[in-house]
Enzyme design. Structure first.
Site, PDB file in Angstrom:
ATOM      1  N   SER A   1      25.424 -14.524  -6.438  1.00  0.00           N
ATOM      2  CA  SER A   1      24.799 -13.212  -6.536  1.00  0.00           C
ATOM      3  C   SER A   1      24.780 -12.719  -7.974  1.00  0.00           C
ATOM      4  O   SER A   1      25.217 -13.398  -8.889  1.00  0.00           O
ATOM      5  CB  SER A   1      25.523 -12.165  -5.664  1.00  0.00           C
TER       6      SER A   1
ATOM      7  N   TYR B   1      20.785 -12.517  -4.748  1.00  0.00           N
ATOM      8  CA  TYR B   1      20.884 -11.172  -4.188  1.00  0.00           C
ATOM      9  C   TYR B   1      21.790 -10.313  -5.065  1.00  0.00           C
ATOM     10  O   TYR B   1      22.668 -10.817  -5.763  1.00  0.00           O
ATOM     11  CB  TYR B   1      21.402 -11.203  -2.741  1.00  0.00           C
TER      12      TYR B   1
END
Length: 129
Positions: free
Chosen positions: A25, A58
């Site tokens: 991430s 993300y």
């Protein structure tokens, strides 16, 4: 028809940390996320201005007002502290939604604190020729 659009942009952030051993991430200051309309766990596109590497992952929130920009997991091999990056928040819209779009471009200082936010709206009529 759905079109892929840029709904928010974090312009010229400085990477503050890279953590290869985290599961993946990008960690971002929540102030930056809100300014660019990025929700936790939303997919974002990251471009490294020095190397041209483009990565999708993300976003997760870090500390509020920390200026945090940390690439976690595999992207830590491509993005190092001090690198300048651009983060795009992308979305799919139909033509009706596009007409109401208000995309944000977020500008920051050397510590990733917001200096200005510019809002862009599509033209009423877009010339096709």
């Amino acid at each position: 028809m759905l079109r892929k659009i840029c709904k928010g942009k974090l312009h010229r952030l400085s990477v503050t940390q890279a953590d290869l051993n985290y599961m993946g991430s990008i960690t971002l200051d929540p102030l930056l996320m809100r300014a660019a309309d990025i929700h936790p766990y939303e997919m974002v596109q990251i471009t490294n201005l020095a190397t041209g590497v483009i990565w999708q992952t993300y976003a997760i929130p870090g500390g509020e007002n920390s200026g945090a920009v940390c690439l976690n997991g595999p992207p830590a091999r491509h993005f190092q502290p001090g690198d300048t990056i651009i983060v795009l928040s992308l979305g799919w819209m139909d033509d009706k939604e596009w007409s109401t779009l208000e995309a944000s471009v977020v500008f920051v200082d050397e510590e990733n604190h917001i200096t200005s936010v510019v809002k862009h709206r599509p033209a009423k009529e877009m010339p096709l020729e």
